[in-house]
Enzyme design. Structure first.
Site, short mmCIF file in Angstrom:
data_model
loop_
_atom_site.label_atom_id
_atom_site.label_comp_id
_atom_site.label_asym_id
_atom_site.label_seq_id
_atom_site.Cartn_x
_atom_site.Cartn_y
_atom_site.Cartn_z
N CYS A 132 -123.26 -13.25 47.38
CA CYS A 132 -123.75 -14.20 46.37
C CYS A 132 -125.15 -14.68 46.80
O CYS A 132 -126.09 -13.89 46.86
CB CYS A 132 -122.73 -15.33 46.22
SG CYS A 132 -123.14 -16.63 45.05
N ASP A 179 -119.20 -9.37 36.24
CA ASP A 179 -119.91 -10.48 36.86
C ASP A 179 -120.79 -11.18 35.82
O ASP A 179 -121.74 -10.60 35.31
CB ASP A 179 -120.77 -9.95 38.01
CG ASP A 179 -121.35 -11.05 38.88
OD1 ASP A 179 -121.54 -12.18 38.37
OD2 ASP A 179 -121.63 -10.79 40.06
N HIS A 212 -117.51 -11.74 39.86
CA HIS A 212 -118.30 -12.26 40.98
C HIS A 212 -117.37 -12.80 42.07
O HIS A 212 -116.44 -13.53 41.79
CB HIS A 212 -119.20 -13.39 40.46
CG HIS A 212 -120.27 -13.79 41.42
ND1 HIS A 212 -121.47 -13.11 41.51
CD2 HIS A 212 -120.33 -14.78 42.32
CE1 HIS A 212 -122.22 -13.68 42.43
NE2 HIS A 212 -121.56 -14.70 42.93
#
Length: 245
Positions: A132, A179, A212
């Protein structure tokens, strides 16, 4: 209070109840979680946190996994004591929170960690893995630091730098098909530009159906349908590092 009208899409996922096998140390002006393999190694990985900070158990689990595969793993506090993001924070204030925690403004911390790994750990081959926010930071390291011999950026890309396709080190980019933070058109654009401009080895891999955070914020035991993707992505990460380090 969290902003219910615009909740944070960067969900924390399954937070592990995990203590870690390493120890916390002071590295110059910041702290770090360090775990070493069972036998001596001159290979080290800088493990870079997501927005939930260096103490997130999930990230430490990943560091321990790298150590179990023969790498010295160090997960520094790249926020240098500043508060990490939290699930209850107001997403509308995220950009304000991020202003003094930019993943491309970490040179002081990276320099300190590189010195620590070389001088105190005897590391001769150094790579980076980030998730991330840390995926963006890893992308940055592979652009800026020749000492970083390989990078694995997990759901993170630099969007604003002109030189973002001019990788100096072999880099694996891992994404999830679903995502919401990094849509597929951005992934496709990254791959097309890398093909045009990049002179080192790279790979862009998208995992169907994944969201994600799936590599480190989901657990195989409570996400059985995601288990194959989780395990494959982690194996890809290790294979990439083994190949180039």
């Amino acid at each position: 209070m969290a902003n219910e009208a615009k909740p944070c899409p960067c969900d924390i996922g399954d937070r592990m109840d995990y203590g870690g096998l390493g120890q916390e140390v002071q590295i110059e002006h910041t702290k770090a979680y360090v775990v070493k393999p069972s036998s001596a190694s001159d290979k080290a990985i800088i493990v870079i946190q997501d927005i939930y900070g260096w103490q997130l158990p999930n990230t430490r689990y990943m560091a321990d996994m790298l150590a179990a595969n023969g790498y010295i793993a160090v997960c520094p506090d790249f926020y240098t004591g500043k508060e990490p993001w939290g699930p209850s924070h107001d997403w509308s204030k995220f950009q304000e929170w991020l202003e003094d925690r930019k993943p491309t403004n970490i040179n002081k911390e990276v320099d300190a960690v590189l010195r620590f790994l070389k001088e105190q750990c005897g590391a001769k081959h150094i790579g980076a893995v980030g998730f991330c926010w840390g995926g963006v930071a890893t992308h940055y390291l592979t652009l800026q630091y020749p000492d970083v011999k390989a990078g694995v950026s997990v759901y993170g890309i630099i969007r604003e730098r002109e030189d973002r396709y001019e990788l100096k080190s072999p880099t694996l980019f891992i994404f999830g098909e679903k995502d919401d933070i990094i849509p597929l058109d951005q992934v496709s654009a990254l791959e097309a530009k890398l093909k045009e401009k990049c002179t080192v080895d790279y790979q862009v891999k998208v995992f169907p159906g994944q969201t994600h955070g799936f590599v480190h914020r989901k657990r195989e035991d409570i996400n059985p349908t995601d288990k194959p993707s989780i395990q494959e992505a982690r194996a890809d990460m290790l294979n990439w590092l083994n190949k180039y380090m």
